[in-house]
Design an enzyme around this catalytic site. Structure first.
Site, mmCIF file in Angstrom:
data_model
loop_
_atom_site.group_PDB
_atom_site.id
_atom_site.type_symbol
_atom_site.label_atom_id
_atom_site.label_comp_id
_atom_site.label_asym_id
_atom_site.label_seq_id
_atom_site.Cartn_x
_atom_site.Cartn_y
_atom_site.Cartn_z
ATOM 1 N N LYS A 193 3.548 76.607 -25.962
ATOM 2 C CA LYS A 193 3.272 75.636 -24.883
ATOM 3 C C LYS A 193 4.562 75.201 -24.201
ATOM 4 C CE LYS A 193 1.451 72.867 -27.843
ATOM 5 N NZ LYS A 193 1.562 73.735 -29.027
ATOM 6 N N GLY A 215 7.230 70.606 -31.740
ATOM 7 C CA GLY A 215 8.538 71.237 -31.587
ATOM 8 C C GLY A 215 8.414 72.305 -30.539
ATOM 9 N N HIS A 216 8.974 72.064 -29.377
ATOM 10 C CA HIS A 216 8.909 73.065 -28.334
ATOM 11 C C HIS A 216 10.275 73.726 -28.199
ATOM 12 C CE1 HIS A 216 5.047 71.710 -27.324
ATOM 13 N NE2 HIS A 216 5.398 70.629 -26.671
ATOM 14 N N GLN A 233 0.983 70.114 -30.618
ATOM 15 C CA GLN A 233 0.076 70.684 -31.634
ATOM 16 C C GLN A 233 -0.992 71.556 -30.968
ATOM 17 O OE1 GLN A 233 0.371 66.934 -32.032
ATOM 18 N NE2 GLN A 233 2.280 67.400 -33.058
ATOM 19 N N ASP A 245 2.211 75.587 -31.969
ATOM 20 C CA ASP A 245 3.241 76.628 -31.870
ATOM 21 C C ASP A 245 2.805 77.817 -31.009
ATOM 22 O OD1 ASP A 245 4.614 75.096 -33.841
ATOM 23 O OD2 ASP A 245 3.464 76.133 -35.391
HETATM 24 P P1 GDP Z 1 5.090 75.345 -28.862
HETATM 25 O O1 GDP Z 1 5.246 74.197 -29.805
HETATM 26 O O2 GDP Z 1 3.649 75.626 -28.564
HETATM 27 O O3 GDP Z 1 5.920 75.221 -27.630
HETATM 28 O O4 GDP Z 1 5.598 76.630 -29.598
HETATM 29 P P2 GDP Z 1 7.023 76.872 -30.314
HETATM 30 O O5 GDP Z 1 8.103 76.566 -29.363
HETATM 31 O O6 GDP Z 1 7.040 76.257 -31.649
HETATM 32 O O7 GDP Z 1 6.920 78.417 -30.631
HETATM 33 C C1 GDP Z 1 6.904 79.359 -29.688
HETATM 34 C C2 GDP Z 1 8.110 80.264 -29.907
HETATM 35 O O8 GDP Z 1 7.874 81.471 -29.283
HETATM 36 C C3 GDP Z 1 9.389 79.733 -29.317
HETATM 37 O O9 GDP Z 1 10.479 80.174 -30.101
HETATM 38 C C4 GDP Z 1 9.435 80.410 -27.929
HETATM 39 O O10 GDP Z 1 10.746 80.595 -27.413
HETATM 40 C C5 GDP Z 1 8.832 81.715 -28.263
HETATM 41 N N1 GDP Z 1 8.065 82.356 -27.207
HETATM 42 C C6 GDP Z 1 7.257 81.778 -26.266
HETATM 43 N N2 GDP Z 1 6.642 82.743 -25.556
HETATM 44 C C7 GDP Z 1 7.047 83.933 -26.064
HETATM 45 C C8 GDP Z 1 6.724 85.296 -25.789
HETATM 46 O O11 GDP Z 1 5.922 85.621 -24.920
HETATM 47 N N3 GDP Z 1 7.327 86.249 -26.568
HETATM 48 C C9 GDP Z 1 8.204 85.948 -27.560
HETATM 49 N N4 GDP Z 1 8.735 86.943 -28.260
HETATM 50 N N5 GDP Z 1 8.531 84.669 -27.852
HETATM 51 C C10 GDP Z 1 7.951 83.686 -27.121
#
Ligand code: GDP
Length: 428
Positions: free
Chosen positions: A16, A40-41, A225, A13
């Site tokens: 990525k 989950g992206h 992950q 999370d």
């Molecule tokens: P992933 O699985 O690593 O892609 O992460 P997730 O998608 O589960 O969680 C990242 C969350 O943070 C998502 O809701 C993104 O839209 C959001 N996000 C990503 N970068 C940023 C940021 O720089 N600032 C904020 N506020 N949200 C972000």
């Protein structure tokens, strides 16, 4: 031509999805190399939010080839839903390619995952109950031969595989869990039905990738992950059943290590974790609640509230080593905007000894006392900043500290979920 691996520095999370989406803009190919729909992206494009669990986030670009590699595990029901959902929103999935070698998550894997977690009770390892672990277990067991994506192209073969599997699974269900046995035919029909829409995308993705490399394509390998959920390098046993680390990109695609040019290690400016397991910098208090609310820290896949805490520099330094990271992608800087002071853990104390990297027996993390360095906060909005020089000095000092701990530069700093809320600073 460049091959870049994007990998999470923490427990998943890390954002990525956003950075993959960003790099996918300039890439010809995006590949997922491990995991299943436990990832989950979330990607935001023009205020539209897309949640992707299986299909690589490069699918949002019409020209980009998206590959689900040999190391992934695929739930045909989830794949069909995601595929249809994207198509309904006008996103074409024509450029999707799925490895025939990828193993299939079958309905009995989901059932066993749930029964196993229930049986563990308070000692649960925090799986997503989506059948990922049981599917990888069968892959490693090899006999009876599990279902792979190739088998979804031939119904008789699929039936033979399911018969072999159920002979064993039904004994398990009856004797260990006192559960009803499963029948072959409904499972074959269900899975066959879901496979029909996507079967045309199944192919030899390894050969395809070699072709694309030879043609000089830019390739992004999208991790799911995070480092500390890796089966070997994570906080075992509270880990996933595959290899999210950069080395997993080779195992999950068939590319050799020398094919990789850069490894972008994605880290939040704080730390989160979903599910059970040690988490030294956890703030089970007002700070943790504030981070959770500001960062909307609820799981994309399960909706579970994430555990939140300060950035763990010990884990960051360790993740740089394990992944051979060449730069950092720092995300969610804006979440810390309102804080007067910000802490970073620079060492652990375990049994009176200082550790600046995570001990290889990660179970010792539960005894770790974090040692923090307190930094002044910046108490202003960074979400509109687009140039590094325009960040407040305290925010730049914070980034510098993380670079110093990591030993590699931050090539990307993210200040919001949108594509445009990104500061690029040099090579990956
Ligand atoms: P992933 O699985 O690593 O892609 O992460 P997730 O998608 O589960 O969680 C990242 C969350 O943070 C998502 O809701 C993104 O839209 C959001 N996000 C990503 N970068 C940023 C940021 O720089 N600032 C904020 N506020 N949200 C972000």
């Amino acid at each position: 031509m460049a091959v870049t691996v994007i990998v999470g520095a923490q427990w998943g999370d890390e954002g990525k999805g956003k950075l993959t989406d960003l790099l996918a803009a300039g890439a010809d190919v995006v590949v997922r190399y491990q995991g299943g729909n436990n990832a989950g992206h979330t990607v935001v494009v023009d205020q539209e939010e897309y949640k992707l669990h299986l299909i690589p986030s490069g699918i949002l670009y019409p020209e980009t080839l998206c590959i689900m590699g040999d190391g992934t595990v695929i739930d045909p029901e989830c794949l069909a839903q995601e595929y249809d959902g994207l198509t309904r929103r006008g996103i074409s999935c024509d450029n999707l390619r799925i490895s025939g070698n990828a193993h299939v998550i079958m309905p009995y894997h989901r059932l066993l995952d749930a029964l196993q977690e229930d049986a563990r009770g308070a000692a649960s390892i925090g799986t997503t109950r989506r059948g990922i672990g049981p599917a990888y277990t069968d892959k490693t067991a090899r006999d009876p031969i599990p279902v792979r994506m190739w088998d979804l192209l031939d119904k008789r073969l699929l039936r033979r595989r399911v018969e072999g599997q159920l002979a064993e699974k039904n004994t398990l269900l009856r004797t260990l869990y006192d559960a009803e046995p499963l029948e072959v035919e409904p499972i074959v029909e269900e899975v066959w039905g879901y496979a029909q829409g996507v079967a045309k995308h199944v192919c030899d993705t390894r050969a395809l990738l070699f072709e694309r490399i030879a043609a000089g394509d830019d390739i992004v390998m999208e991790g799911a992950q995070g480092t500390f959920l890796d089966l070997d390098y994570g906080t075992y046993p509270f880990v996933t059943s595959s290899h999210p680390v950069a080395g997993g990109a080779c195992l999950g695609t068939g590319l050799g290590p020398t094919a990789i040019d850069s490894v972008l290690l994605v880290t939040k400016t704080y730390t989160t974790r979903v599910g059970s397991g040690p988490f030294p910098t956890e703030q089970d208090n007002e700070i943790g609640n504030l981070i959770r609310e500001r960062g909307r820290e609820y799981g994309t896949t399960t909706g579970r509230p994430r555990r939140c805490g300060w950035l763990d520099g010990v884990a960051l330094k360790t993740a740089v080593r394990i992944n051979g990271a060449t730069s950092l992608g720092l995300t969610l800087l804006d979440v810390l905007d309102g804080l007067e002071t910000v802490n970073v853990c620079t060492a652990y104390e375990i049994d009176g000894h200082r550790h600046i990297v995570v001990p290889s027996d990660a179970s010792r993390l539960s005894e770790a006392t974090p040692i923090y360095r307190e930094m002044p906060g910046w108490c202003c909005d960074t979400t509109q900043v687009r140039k590094y020089e325009d960040l407040p000095q305290a925010a730049r000092d914070y980034v510098s500290l993380l670079e110093e701990i990591a030993g590699v530069p931050a090539s990307i700093v993210s200040v919001g979920p949108g594509r445009e809320q990104t500061i690029r600073r040099g090579p990956l």
